[in-house]
Scaffold this active site. Structure first.
Site, PDB file in Angstrom:
ATOM      1  N   CYS A  40      35.034  39.580  48.154  1.00 30.07           N
ATOM      2  CA  CYS A  40      35.552  38.303  47.174  1.00 30.07           C
ATOM      3  C   CYS A  40      35.577  37.083  47.419  1.00 30.07           C
ATOM      4  CB  CYS A  40      36.509  38.642  46.158  1.00 30.07           C
ATOM      5  SG  CYS A  40      35.848  40.159  44.940  1.00 30.07           S
ATOM      6  N   HIS A  91      39.724  32.833  42.544  1.00 31.12           N
ATOM      7  CA  HIS A  91      38.179  33.755  42.065  1.00 31.12           C
ATOM      8  C   HIS A  91      38.958  34.639  40.876  1.00 31.12           C
ATOM      9  CE1 HIS A  91      36.536  36.872  42.571  1.00 31.12           C
ATOM     10  NE2 HIS A  91      37.429  38.266  42.670  1.00 31.12           N
ATOM     11  N   ASN A  94      34.666  39.909  37.236  1.00 33.61           N
ATOM     12  CA  ASN A  94      34.563  39.631  38.521  1.00 33.61           C
ATOM     13  C   ASN A  94      33.401  39.252  39.031  1.00 33.61           C
ATOM     14  OD1 ASN A  94      35.212  39.243  41.358  1.00 33.61           O
ATOM     15  ND2 ASN A  94      37.193  41.153  41.056  1.00 33.61           N
TER      16      ASN A  94
HETATM   17  N1  COA Z   1      40.765  51.852  30.121  1.00 31.96           N
HETATM   18  C1  COA Z   1      41.670  52.568  29.596  1.00 31.96           C
HETATM   19  N2  COA Z   1      43.132  52.381  30.373  1.00 31.96           N
HETATM   20  C2  COA Z   1      42.242  52.288  31.596  1.00 31.96           C
HETATM   21  C3  COA Z   1      41.341  51.881  32.033  1.00 31.96           C
HETATM   22  C4  COA Z   1      40.848  51.568  31.304  1.00 31.96           C
HETATM   23  N3  COA Z   1      39.592  49.904  31.394  1.00 31.96           N
HETATM   24  N4  COA Z   1      42.045  51.626  33.643  1.00 31.96           N
HETATM   25  C5  COA Z   1      42.824  52.076  33.993  1.00 31.96           C
HETATM   26  N5  COA Z   1      43.708  52.544  32.667  1.00 31.96           N
HETATM   27  C6  COA Z   1      45.327  53.331  32.111  1.00 31.96           C
HETATM   28  C7  COA Z   1      45.132  53.991  33.883  1.00 31.96           C
HETATM   29  O1  COA Z   1      44.893  55.297  34.022  1.00 31.96           O
HETATM   30  C8  COA Z   1      46.700  54.377  33.163  1.00 31.96           C
HETATM   31  O2  COA Z   1      47.342  55.669  32.432  1.00 31.96           O
HETATM   32  P1  COA Z   1      47.940  56.072  32.902  1.00 31.96           P
HETATM   33  O3  COA Z   1      49.454  55.273  32.585  1.00 31.96           O
HETATM   34  O4  COA Z   1      48.374  57.250  31.681  1.00 31.96           O
HETATM   35  O5  COA Z   1      47.763  56.860  34.298  1.00 31.96           O
HETATM   36  C9  COA Z   1      47.410  52.883  32.239  1.00 31.96           C
HETATM   37  O6  COA Z   1      45.739  52.425  32.079  1.00 31.96           O
HETATM   38  C10 COA Z   1      47.382  51.987  33.589  1.00 31.96           C
HETATM   39  O7  COA Z   1      47.223  51.747  34.665  1.00 31.96           O
HETATM   40  P2  COA Z   1      47.465  50.624  35.445  1.00 31.96           P
HETATM   41  O8  COA Z   1      45.815  51.031  36.565  1.00 31.96           O
HETATM   42  O9  COA Z   1      49.017  50.952  36.453  1.00 31.96           O
HETATM   43  O10 COA Z   1      47.150  49.318  34.974  1.00 31.96           O
HETATM   44  P3  COA Z   1      47.784  48.167  35.428  1.00 31.96           P
HETATM   45  O11 COA Z   1      48.169  46.945  34.552  1.00 31.96           O
HETATM   46  O12 COA Z   1      47.652  47.851  36.951  1.00 31.96           O
HETATM   47  O13 COA Z   1      46.389  47.679  35.261  1.00 31.96           O
HETATM   48  C11 COA Z   1      44.162  46.559  36.678  1.00 31.96           C
HETATM   49  C12 COA Z   1      45.117  47.780  36.025  1.00 31.96           C
HETATM   50  C13 COA Z   1      42.796  47.236  37.373  1.00 31.96           C
HETATM   51  C14 COA Z   1      43.774  45.571  35.752  1.00 31.96           C
HETATM   52  C15 COA Z   1      44.809  45.825  37.844  1.00 31.96           C
HETATM   53  O14 COA Z   1      45.498  46.424  38.176  1.00 31.96           O
HETATM   54  C16 COA Z   1      44.028  44.757  38.006  1.00 31.96           C
HETATM   55  O15 COA Z   1      43.293  44.037  37.899  1.00 31.96           O
HETATM   56  N6  COA Z   1      44.300  44.998  39.422  1.00 31.96           N
HETATM   57  C17 COA Z   1      43.699  43.876  40.468  1.00 31.96           C
HETATM   58  C18 COA Z   1      42.277  44.303  40.403  1.00 31.96           C
HETATM   59  C19 COA Z   1      40.870  43.715  41.208  1.00 31.96           C
HETATM   60  O16 COA Z   1      41.113  42.021  40.988  1.00 31.96           O
HETATM   61  N7  COA Z   1      40.208  43.448  42.158  1.00 31.96           N
HETATM   62  C20 COA Z   1      39.713  42.888  42.730  1.00 31.96           C
HETATM   63  C21 COA Z   1      39.755  42.069  43.778  1.00 31.96           C
HETATM   64  S1  COA Z   1      39.018  41.246  44.286  1.00 31.96           S
END
Ligand code: COA
Length: 322
Positions: A105, A244, A274
């Protein structure tokens, strides 16, 4: 600047039919409402070519005036030749050296940093394309990743500008200790494509979302502050902050720490998701095409991604030589 996205739109509602998710979850956790997905016949060079054509037209530069073509991508058409060579041929940019940059990215930020250095070394016109058909690396049964990404391309023509305009300060960086936080295990020399790797779904993106989130917020702040310090520029003089576009919560958390007002931040992640290496140049292309960025405006771009990698650049927009 130029940009291109595929026609097909994948909405949050569409994803509800594929995995156990909801529009509400995706919207509140990421700010994403829809993303574009390439059809099976469209490869990175196809989207990259379209963005490049538009960038050349907007810059009023002919393809054969380009002496360097850099394509930032993690989803090349094939392992080799470089996607840059495929685009060079289609553009008939016959005077251009051509190669790809793999910085996920952050790829576009790496590309423009290299382009700047090559201009300083004597190259005249550098075309930098950021393109990813990242949907090819996504498991549409994995709700933790499939909601985040979309396909697209953005392109920029770099050349000399009038004194007082152009790049003021920049940096690129990497921290390989986080390499496994966001990666695709197979498809390279470590685990080549084979029945076993396909079965184990090792050709798809694996991500530690929380860790990547924390890294993203921290590096946007640190890198922005370093570049502003290098330039001797105060944060409140920035007209457009172009981060980004990974997740609106990452952008808002970083902007809050940096004390950047909401009306100075460009956000389009709601429409594109993204798009990896295409994200920053698509945002910049939209700003330029909508006439939202004016000559003399200070623009600060920040990219981050797998590697872990990052890159920032501060420029004063305008002063283009025709
Ligand atoms: N829909 C519904 N629930 C979802 C889900 C989805 N698409 N994806 C994950 N969950 C669930 C998980 O399983 C978890 O459930 P649990 O508590 O029963 O285990 C819960 O939601 C929380 O998951 P978590 O990973 O802690 O959520 P979060 O608040 O950290 O958000 C992201 C997840 C991926 C949105 C966040 O971590 C993020 O944006 N990270 C950066 C990713 C990124 O930008 N990557 C590219 C970089 S270039």
């Amino acid at each position: 600047m130029g940009k291109a996205v595929p026609e097909r739109v994948l909405t949050n509602k569409d994803l509800e039919a594929l995995v156990d998710t909801s529009d509400e979850w995706i919207t509140t956790r990421t700010g994403i409402k829809q993303r574009y997905i390439a059809d099976p016949d469209t490869a990175a060079s196809d989207l990259g070519y379209l963005a490049a054509v538009q960038a050349l037209a907007n810059a009023q530069v002919r393809a054969d005036d380009i002496d360097l073509l850099i394509v930032a991508t993690t989803t090349p058409d094939m392992p080799f030749p470089a996607t840059a060579c495929i685009i060079q041929e289609r553009l008939n940019a016959k005077n251009a050296a051509a190669f790809d940059v793999a910085a996920a990215c952050s790829g576009f930020m790496y590309g423009i940093e290299i382009g700047r250095a090559m201009l300083a070394a004597g190259y005249q016109k550098v075309l930098v394309v950021g393109v990813d058909v990242i949907s090819r690396l996504i498991d549409y049964e994995d709700r933790s990743t499939c909601v985040l990404f979309g396909d697209g391309a953005g392109a920029a023509v770099l050349g000399s500008v009038e004194p007082g305009f152009g790049f003021i300060a920049s940096e690129i960086g990497a921290d390989g200790s986080g390499a496994m936080l966001l990666h695709v295990p197979a498809g390279g020399s470590r685990i080549p494509a084979q029945a076993k790797s396909l079965e184990a779904k090792q050709h798809y993106v694996k991500m530690c979302g929380r860790e990547v989130y924390k890294f993203a917020v921290q590096i946007i702040c640190d890198s922005t502050e370093r570049v502003l310090r290098k330039a001797g520029v105060a944060v409140d003089t920035i007209r457009w902050f172009v981060p980004h576009q990974a997740n609106v919560r990452i952008i808002e958390a970083a902007a809050q720490r940096l004390q950047i007002a909401a009306d100075r931040i460009y956000v389009n992640v709601d429409r594109y998701g993204n798009t990896s290496a295409a994200s920053v140049p698509i945002a910049l292309a939209e700003l330029a095409q909508a006439g939202l960025v004016e000559d003399g405006d200070l623009v600060l771009m920040v990219g981050f991604g797998a590697g872990l990698t990052w890159g920032s650049a501060l420029l004063r927009w305008g002063g283009f030589e025709r």
